[in-house]
Design a protein around this motif. Structure first.
Motif, short mmCIF file in Angstrom:
data_model
loop_
_atom_site.label_atom_id
_atom_site.label_comp_id
_atom_site.label_asym_id
_atom_site.label_seq_id
_atom_site.Cartn_x
_atom_site.Cartn_y
_atom_site.Cartn_z
N PRO A 130 0.83 -1.22 0.00
CA PRO A 130 0.00 0.00 0.00
C PRO A 130 0.86 1.26 0.00
CG PRO A 130 -0.84 -1.58 1.59
CD PRO A 130 0.48 -2.13 1.11
N GLY A 131 0.52 2.20 -0.88
CA GLY A 131 1.25 3.46 -0.97
C GLY A 131 2.52 3.39 -1.80
N GLU A 132 2.87 2.23 -2.29
CA GLU A 132 4.09 2.03 -3.05
C GLU A 132 3.85 2.24 -4.54
OE1 GLU A 132 7.46 -1.27 -2.45
OE2 GLU A 132 5.67 -2.12 -3.37
N THR A 133 4.88 2.72 -5.24
CA THR A 133 4.85 2.79 -6.70
C THR A 133 5.77 1.72 -7.25
OG1 THR A 133 4.36 5.16 -6.78
CG2 THR A 133 5.34 4.18 -8.74
N CYS A 134 5.18 0.79 -7.97
CA CYS A 134 5.93 -0.29 -8.60
C CYS A 134 5.99 -0.03 -10.09
CB CYS A 134 5.26 -1.63 -8.30
SG CYS A 134 6.04 -3.06 -9.10
N VAL A 135 7.16 -0.15 -10.68
CA VAL A 135 7.33 0.04 -12.12
C VAL A 135 7.61 -1.30 -12.77
CG1 VAL A 135 8.73 1.11 -13.93
CG2 VAL A 135 8.13 2.42 -11.88
N ILE A 136 6.81 -1.64 -13.77
CA ILE A 136 7.02 -2.88 -14.53
C ILE A 136 7.71 -2.52 -15.83
CG2 ILE A 136 5.93 -4.87 -15.62
CD1 ILE A 136 3.62 -4.59 -13.68
N MET A 137 8.89 -3.13 -16.05
CA MET A 137 9.70 -2.81 -17.21
C MET A 137 9.97 -4.06 -18.04
SD MET A 137 12.52 -0.17 -15.67
CE MET A 137 12.83 0.50 -17.31
N GLY A 138 10.49 -3.83 -19.24
CA GLY A 138 10.84 -4.90 -20.15
C GLY A 138 10.63 -4.46 -21.58
N LEU A 146 10.40 7.32 -10.33
CA LEU A 146 9.15 6.97 -9.67
C LEU A 146 9.22 5.72 -8.80
CD1 LEU A 146 6.55 7.49 -12.56
CD2 LEU A 146 7.11 9.08 -10.70
N ALA A 147 10.07 4.77 -9.16
CA ALA A 147 9.93 3.42 -8.63
C ALA A 147 10.38 3.28 -7.18
CB ALA A 147 10.70 2.43 -9.50
N ASP A 148 9.50 2.72 -6.37
CA ASP A 148 9.94 2.17 -5.08
C ASP A 148 10.53 0.79 -5.31
OD1 ASP A 148 9.05 4.30 -3.27
OD2 ASP A 148 7.04 3.74 -3.94
N ARG A 149 9.90 0.06 -6.24
CA ARG A 149 10.45 -1.23 -6.64
C ARG A 149 10.21 -1.45 -8.14
NH1 ARG A 149 8.89 -5.85 -2.36
NH2 ARG A 149 6.94 -4.71 -2.18
N ILE A 150 11.08 -2.27 -8.72
CA ILE A 150 11.04 -2.59 -10.14
C ILE A 150 10.68 -4.07 -10.32
CG2 ILE A 150 12.44 -2.86 -12.24
CD1 ILE A 150 12.15 0.00 -11.74
N VAL A 151 9.76 -4.33 -11.25
CA VAL A 151 9.54 -5.68 -11.76
C VAL A 151 10.04 -5.69 -13.20
CG1 VAL A 151 7.84 -7.41 -12.43
CG2 VAL A 151 7.54 -6.16 -10.29
N PHE A 152 10.99 -6.55 -13.51
CA PHE A 152 11.48 -6.64 -14.89
C PHE A 152 11.03 -7.96 -15.47
CE2 PHE A 152 14.15 -6.97 -18.55
CZ PHE A 152 14.41 -5.66 -18.92
N LEU A 153 10.30 -7.88 -16.60
CA LEU A 153 9.80 -9.06 -17.28
C LEU A 153 10.67 -9.37 -18.50
CD1 LEU A 153 5.92 -8.46 -17.24
CD2 LEU A 153 7.24 -10.00 -15.77
N GLN A 154 11.02 -10.61 -18.62
CA GLN A 154 11.83 -11.06 -19.76
C GLN A 154 11.33 -12.44 -20.18
OE1 GLN A 154 16.01 -11.05 -18.93
NE2 GLN A 154 16.60 -11.87 -20.91
N GLU A 155 10.85 -12.54 -21.42
CA GLU A 155 10.31 -13.80 -21.93
C GLU A 155 9.25 -14.37 -20.99
OE1 GLU A 155 13.56 -16.37 -22.77
OE2 GLU A 155 14.30 -15.15 -24.43
N GLY A 156 8.41 -13.47 -20.47
CA GLY A 156 7.29 -13.87 -19.65
C GLY A 156 7.60 -14.12 -18.19
N LYS A 157 8.86 -14.08 -17.81
CA LYS A 157 9.27 -14.36 -16.44
C LYS A 157 9.74 -13.09 -15.73
CE LYS A 157 10.83 -19.11 -17.35
NZ LYS A 157 9.87 -19.79 -16.45
N VAL A 158 9.60 -13.07 -14.41
CA VAL A 158 10.17 -11.98 -13.61
C VAL A 158 11.64 -12.30 -13.40
CG1 VAL A 158 10.14 -10.78 -11.40
CG2 VAL A 158 7.99 -11.48 -12.45
N THR A 159 12.52 -11.52 -14.03
CA THR A 159 13.96 -11.76 -13.89
C THR A 159 14.60 -10.80 -12.89
OG1 THR A 159 14.40 -10.36 -15.82
CG2 THR A 159 14.20 -12.73 -16.19
N PHE A 160 13.83 -9.80 -12.44
CA PHE A 160 14.30 -8.92 -11.37
C PHE A 160 13.11 -8.36 -10.64
CE2 PHE A 160 15.28 -4.87 -9.47
CZ PHE A 160 16.46 -5.14 -8.79
N PHE A 161 13.19 -8.31 -9.31
CA PHE A 161 12.18 -7.66 -8.48
C PHE A 161 12.90 -7.06 -7.28
CE2 PHE A 161 8.65 -8.15 -5.18
CZ PHE A 161 8.04 -6.97 -5.55
N GLY A 162 12.98 -5.73 -7.25
CA GLY A 162 13.68 -5.07 -6.16
C GLY A 162 13.74 -3.57 -6.38
#
Length: 254
Positions: free
Chosen positions: A30-38, A208-224
């Protein structure tokens, strides 16, 4: 500890024979900004559509504000969309309504608001998003960037608990991209709403990001965190970040 506002647990989604989300798991507090990249086509926007109920997972579970929404019907999802709103790339404005009418639209069914209350709120949001000089214009008269600013104002008019942004800086010039980044950052600092931002723009993500989700070939290869993202030794992630950073960031003074 409060429950995550958004959570994906081992979510899979395929279109025909192509697996777009491959056992994707992440959580947004709650209150966090998550950025999804790839890169394009890796399922970034697909994740948002699962949250909004536009798509349903083939397997795994999706949670919004502690509630499992994976199998909700369209009627049941209306309740979820009252607290989570999405800003689409296109803006998705009503073509036949003026800018002011578009912003006012979500407030028309909110109990206890008078016509005067709505007019005041429209003016306040329009000033905040710097579209108060186009309130009488139709969406067709606006640039792509201006449409997105109006769409954000309309999203805020709903008074949501969370906002989803789908590629807010794509298909606009660098100056407008910097402007949009400034606006979203200002809203983050002002409202502290939970947010997910889908983007390939590393300048925007870093801001913006408090945390990053990086998607690569459908998988989460980074979350932090962004700082951990900058430190990663993964060659693909490093190249992705460094190639985008070759394009100078444009800060816009508002």
């Amino acid at each position: 500890m409060s429950a995550p506002f958004f959570e994906f647990r081992d979510v899979c989604k395929a279109f025909d024979d192509r697996l777009v989300l491959d056992h994707v798991s992440f959580a947004v507090e709650p209150g966090e900004t998550c950025v999804i990249m790839g890169r394009s086509g890796v399922g970034k926007s697909v994740t948002l559509k699962h949250i909004m109920g536009f798509l349903q997972a083939d397997s795994g579970r999706v949670f919004v504000d502690g509630e499992d929404v994976t199998d909700l019907s369209e009627d049941e999802f209306r309740r979820v969309r009252q607290k989570v709103t999405m800003v689409f790339q296109s803006g998705a404005l009503f073509d036949s309504l003026t800018v002011g009418e578009n912003i006012a639209f979500p407030m028309e069914d909110q109990p206890g608001l008078t016509v005067e209350d709505i007019a005041t709120r429209v003016q306040d949001l329009a000033q905040m998003l710097e579209v108060d000089d186009v309130l009488d214009k139709l969406p067709s008269e606006l640039s792509t960037g201006m449409k997105r600013a109006v769409a954000i104002a309309r999203a805020l008019a709903q008074n949501p608990e969370a906002i989803l942004y789908d590629e807010p800086t794509t298909m606009v010039d660098p100056i407008m991209a910097g402007h949009m980044g400034d606006l979203i950052h200002r809203l983050k600092e002002t409202f502290h709403r939970t947010a997910i931002v889908v983007t390939h723009d590393t300048h925007l993500a870093k801001r913006l990001a408090d945390r990053i989700v990086f998607l690569q070939e459908g998988k989460v290869t980074f979350f932090g965190s962004w700082s951990d993202f900058e430190k990663t030794d993964d060659p693909f992630l490093r190249n992705f970040r460094l190639q985008d950073e070759l394009i100078p960031s444009l800060d816009v003074t508002l």
